[in-house]
Design a protein around this motif. Structure first.
Motif, PDB file in Angstrom:
ATOM      1  N   LEU A  11     -42.823   1.606  36.412  1.00 22.43           N
ATOM      2  CA  LEU A  11     -42.458   2.904  36.963  1.00 22.43           C
ATOM      3  C   LEU A  11     -41.011   3.255  36.615  1.00 22.43           C
ATOM      4  CD1 LEU A  11     -43.426   5.261  38.717  1.00 22.43           C
ATOM      5  CD2 LEU A  11     -42.562   4.019  40.715  1.00 22.43           C
ATOM      6  N   ILE A  12     -40.123   2.287  36.676  1.00 21.68           N
ATOM      7  CA  ILE A  12     -38.720   2.527  36.325  1.00 21.68           C
ATOM      8  C   ILE A  12     -38.596   2.903  34.855  1.00 21.68           C
ATOM      9  CG2 ILE A  12     -36.475   1.407  36.049  1.00 21.68           C
ATOM     10  CD1 ILE A  12     -37.116  -0.190  38.588  1.00 21.68           C
ATOM     11  N   ARG A  13     -39.315   2.184  33.986  1.00 16.97           N
ATOM     12  CA  ARG A  13     -39.258   2.513  32.555  1.00 16.97           C
ATOM     13  C   ARG A  13     -39.803   3.917  32.301  1.00 16.97           C
ATOM     14  NH1 ARG A  13     -40.980  -2.933  32.026  1.00 16.97           N
ATOM     15  NH2 ARG A  13     -43.141  -2.245  31.763  1.00 16.97           N
ATOM     16  N   LEU A  14     -40.872   4.269  33.003  1.00 14.56           N
ATOM     17  CA  LEU A  14     -41.456   5.596  32.852  1.00 14.56           C
ATOM     18  C   LEU A  14     -40.459   6.671  33.261  1.00 14.56           C
ATOM     19  CD1 LEU A  14     -44.002   7.332  32.299  1.00 14.56           C
ATOM     20  CD2 LEU A  14     -44.581   7.044  34.720  1.00 14.56           C
ATOM     21  N   ALA A  15     -39.789   6.474  34.409  1.00 18.53           N
ATOM     22  CA  ALA A  15     -38.824   7.462  34.891  1.00 18.53           C
ATOM     23  C   ALA A  15     -37.639   7.585  33.956  1.00 18.53           C
ATOM     24  CB  ALA A  15     -38.364   7.081  36.299  1.00 18.53           C
ATOM     25  N   ARG A  16     -37.212   6.471  33.377  1.00 20.67           N
ATOM     26  CA  ARG A  16     -36.069   6.511  32.469  1.00 20.67           C
ATOM     27  C   ARG A  16     -36.388   7.264  31.183  1.00 20.67           C
ATOM     28  NH1 ARG A  16     -34.030   0.248  33.142  1.00 20.67           N
ATOM     29  NH2 ARG A  16     -32.366   0.642  34.682  1.00 20.67           N
ATOM     30  N   GLY A  17     -37.645   7.248  30.797  1.00 14.08           N
ATOM     31  CA  GLY A  17     -38.001   7.828  29.501  1.00 14.08           C
ATOM     32  C   GLY A  17     -38.430   9.272  29.548  1.00 14.08           C
ATOM     33  N   ARG A  18     -38.415   9.897  30.725  1.00 16.17           N
ATOM     34  CA  ARG A  18     -38.900  11.280  30.821  1.00 16.17           C
ATOM     35  C   ARG A  18     -37.810  12.208  31.347  1.00 16.17           C
ATOM     36  NH1 ARG A  18     -45.225  11.606  32.595  1.00 16.17           N
ATOM     37  NH2 ARG A  18     -46.015  10.117  31.058  1.00 16.17           N
ATOM     38  N   PRO A  19     -37.591  13.324  30.684  1.00 14.33           N
ATOM     39  CA  PRO A  19     -36.615  14.290  31.193  1.00 14.33           C
ATOM     40  C   PRO A  19     -37.077  14.900  32.509  1.00 14.33           C
ATOM     41  CG  PRO A  19     -37.842  15.208  29.332  1.00 14.33           C
ATOM     42  CD  PRO A  19     -38.215  13.759  29.422  1.00 14.33           C
ATOM     43  N   GLY A  20     -36.144  15.116  33.406  1.00 12.47           N
ATOM     44  CA  GLY A  20     -36.480  15.684  34.706  1.00 12.47           C
ATOM     45  C   GLY A  20     -36.975  14.668  35.717  1.00 12.47           C
ATOM     46  N   GLU A 106     -31.050  19.937  42.008  1.00 15.88           N
ATOM     47  CA  GLU A 106     -30.305  19.381  40.876  1.00 15.88           C
ATOM     48  C   GLU A 106     -31.143  19.328  39.608  1.00 15.88           C
ATOM     49  OE1 GLU A 106     -28.946  15.580  42.182  1.00 15.88           O
ATOM     50  OE2 GLU A 106     -27.809  16.394  43.876  1.00 15.88           O
ATOM     51  N   GLY A 107     -32.366  19.846  39.668  1.00 19.01           N
ATOM     52  CA  GLY A 107     -33.218  19.889  38.488  1.00 19.01           C
ATOM     53  C   GLY A 107     -34.153  18.714  38.324  1.00 19.01           C
ATOM     54  N   VAL A 108     -34.238  17.850  39.327  1.00 15.42           N
ATOM     55  CA  VAL A 108     -35.153  16.708  39.254  1.00 15.42           C
ATOM     56  C   VAL A 108     -36.554  17.177  39.640  1.00 15.42           C
ATOM     57  CG1 VAL A 108     -35.716  14.425  40.178  1.00 15.42           C
ATOM     58  CG2 VAL A 108     -33.327  15.067  39.782  1.00 15.42           C
ATOM     59  N   ARG A 109     -37.534  16.913  38.783  1.00 12.04           N
ATOM     60  CA  ARG A 109     -38.912  17.343  39.030  1.00 12.04           C
ATOM     61  C   ARG A 109     -39.767  16.234  39.634  1.00 12.04           C
ATOM     62  NH1 ARG A 109     -41.626  17.849  34.992  1.00 12.04           N
ATOM     63  NH2 ARG A 109     -40.245  17.037  33.371  1.00 12.04           N
ATOM     64  N   VAL A 110     -39.429  14.973  39.342  1.00 12.71           N
ATOM     65  CA  VAL A 110     -40.199  13.839  39.874  1.00 12.71           C
ATOM     66  C   VAL A 110     -39.218  12.746  40.277  1.00 12.71           C
ATOM     67  CG1 VAL A 110     -41.947  12.078  39.425  1.00 12.71           C
ATOM     68  CG2 VAL A 110     -42.172  14.346  38.394  1.00 12.71           C
ATOM     69  N   ASN A 134     -46.683  16.904  47.499  1.00  9.52           N
ATOM     70  CA  ASN A 134     -46.904  16.942  46.044  1.00  9.52           C
ATOM     71  C   ASN A 134     -47.859  18.071  45.656  1.00  9.52           C
ATOM     72  OD1 ASN A 134     -45.150  14.826  45.588  1.00  9.52           O
ATOM     73  ND2 ASN A 134     -46.752  13.263  45.594  1.00  9.52           N
ATOM     74  N   ARG A 135     -48.842  18.339  46.500  1.00 13.11           N
ATOM     75  CA  ARG A 135     -49.750  19.454  46.227  1.00 13.11           C
ATOM     76  C   ARG A 135     -49.009  20.794  46.282  1.00 13.11           C
ATOM     77  NH1 ARG A 135     -54.878  17.498  49.933  1.00 13.11           N
ATOM     78  NH2 ARG A 135     -55.798  16.056  48.416  1.00 13.11           N
ATOM     79  N   ARG A 136     -48.122  20.933  47.268  1.00 18.24           N
ATOM     80  CA  ARG A 136     -47.358  22.174  47.380  1.00 18.24           C
ATOM     81  C   ARG A 136     -46.454  22.369  46.168  1.00 18.24           C
ATOM     82  NH1 ARG A 136     -46.842  20.406  52.799  1.00 18.24           N
ATOM     83  NH2 ARG A 136     -44.766  19.557  52.345  1.00 18.24           N
ATOM     84  N   VAL A 137     -45.814  21.297  45.723  1.00 22.28           N
ATOM     85  CA  VAL A 137     -44.935  21.383  44.552  1.00 22.28           C
ATOM     86  C   VAL A 137     -45.730  21.760  43.304  1.00 22.28           C
ATOM     87  CG1 VAL A 137     -43.456  20.037  43.000  1.00 22.28           C
ATOM     88  CG2 VAL A 137     -43.201  19.810  45.479  1.00 22.28           C
ATOM     89  N   LYS A 138     -46.892  21.120  43.132  1.00 26.45           N
ATOM     90  CA  LYS A 138     -47.730  21.414  41.964  1.00 26.45           C
ATOM     91  C   LYS A 138     -48.214  22.858  41.987  1.00 26.45           C
ATOM     92  CE  LYS A 138     -51.769  19.763  39.411  1.00 26.45           C
ATOM     93  NZ  LYS A 138     -52.865  18.754  39.371  1.00 26.45           N
ATOM     94  N   ALA A 139     -48.623  23.329  43.154  1.00 27.83           N
ATOM     95  CA  ALA A 139     -49.125  24.702  43.257  1.00 27.83           C
ATOM     96  C   ALA A 139     -48.017  25.722  43.021  1.00 27.83           C
ATOM     97  CB  ALA A 139     -49.756  24.918  44.628  1.00 27.83           C
ATOM     98  N   ALA A 140     -46.827  25.428  43.516  1.00 21.83           N
ATOM     99  CA  ALA A 140     -45.715  26.364  43.361  1.00 21.83           C
ATOM    100  C   ALA A 140     -45.083  26.299  41.979  1.00 21.83           C
ATOM    101  CB  ALA A 140     -44.662  26.088  44.430  1.00 21.83           C
ATOM    102  N   GLY A 141     -45.260  25.168  41.294  1.00 21.98           N
ATOM    103  CA  GLY A 141     -44.641  24.990  39.986  1.00 21.98           C
ATOM    104  C   GLY A 141     -43.154  24.741  40.048  1.00 21.98           C
ATOM    105  N   THR A 142     -42.654  24.430  41.232  1.00 23.10           N
ATOM    106  CA  THR A 142     -41.235  24.140  41.400  1.00 23.10           C
ATOM    107  C   THR A 142     -41.065  23.144  42.534  1.00 23.10           C
ATOM    108  OG1 THR A 142     -39.043  25.118  41.797  1.00 23.10           O
ATOM    109  CG2 THR A 142     -40.898  26.052  43.007  1.00 23.10           C
ATOM    110  N   GLY A 143     -39.980  22.376  42.472  1.00 20.38           N
ATOM    111  CA  GLY A 143     -39.732  21.356  43.480  1.00 20.38           C
ATOM    112  C   GLY A 143     -39.718  19.969  42.861  1.00 20.38           C
TER     113      GLY A 143
END
Length: 205
Positions: A11-20, A106-110, A134-143
């Motif tokens: 999970l840490i490697r995944l987070a490090r490799g993805r923008p946002g 601050e622009g963090v998506r996950v 998480n459902r609310r964030v996905k539906a809104a497209g922000t957060g």
């Protein structure tokens, strides 16, 4: 134990490799106003030991303050929220909501969140809140969505926030007098270089 550690590392490697994406380690701790931390110092005679402050019958403040923390290794930053009471599921939801709002700004998506199996982490109330959030964030497209990884039981060495709690207790120790709750909170926020905000209160279900 090994399987859960491998999941944490993936999970840490995944987070490090993805923008946002960001990853952090969360935990709760009690900071005592009375008990003194274990300290080592050079002395000519016996080892130096700090005594425990007396509680005092006329002291209206609690003997210890509960605190939630999130350690973000990437920017080496600590986010703190003190608690009006003790850690419970409702306060945990309030802390997660605050963290998600702050990181989203601050622009963090996950946020890949690593923490232990404390009852207020694994309760049905908290797990349901994370799913709904998480459902609310996905539906809104922000957060900021929360991707949670739980550590194995009785494995504090897998959470790097643990030694930071110990360092903080030593850094703010006051040998000569008992600190007020406000003084202790301010000293800790100064040590961790984070703003002091109002204590968390339990949210309604």
């Amino acid at each position: 134990l090994r399987a859960k550690k491998r999941r944490r590392d993936r999970l840490i490697r995944l987070a490090r490799g993805r923008p946002g994406w960001a990853f952090g380690f969360a935990d709760e701790v009690w900071f005592s106003r009375l008990a003194q931390p274990a300290l080592h110092a050079w002395t000519a005679g016996e080892p130096l030991r700090l005594g425990m402050h007396a509680a005092g019958r006329d002291d209206p403040e609690p003997k210890a303050l509960a605190c939630y923390g999130l350690w973000l290794p990437g920017p080496e930053r600590m986010l703190l929220r003190f608690v009006a009471g003790r850690p419970v599921s409702g306060v945990t939801r309030a802390f997660l909501a605050w963290v998600a709002d702050r990181l989203a700004a601050e622009g963090v998506r996950v946020l890949a969140l690593v923490w232990d199996n404390a009852p207020w982490h694994v309760s049905r109330e908290v797990r349901a809140w994370i799913v709904a959030h998480n459902r609310r964030v996905k539906a809104a497209g922000t957060g900021c969505r929360l991707l949670v990884c739980r550590l194995p039981s009785k494995s504090p060495w897998l959470n790097p926030i643990e030694p930071r709690w110990a360092h903080g207790k030593r850094a703010v120790a006051e040998p000569d007098r008992k600190l007020t709750g406000q003084e202790l909170r301010q000293r800790l926020c100064d040590h961790y270089r984070c703003p002091l905000v109002e204590p968390l209160a339990q949210q309604a279900a």
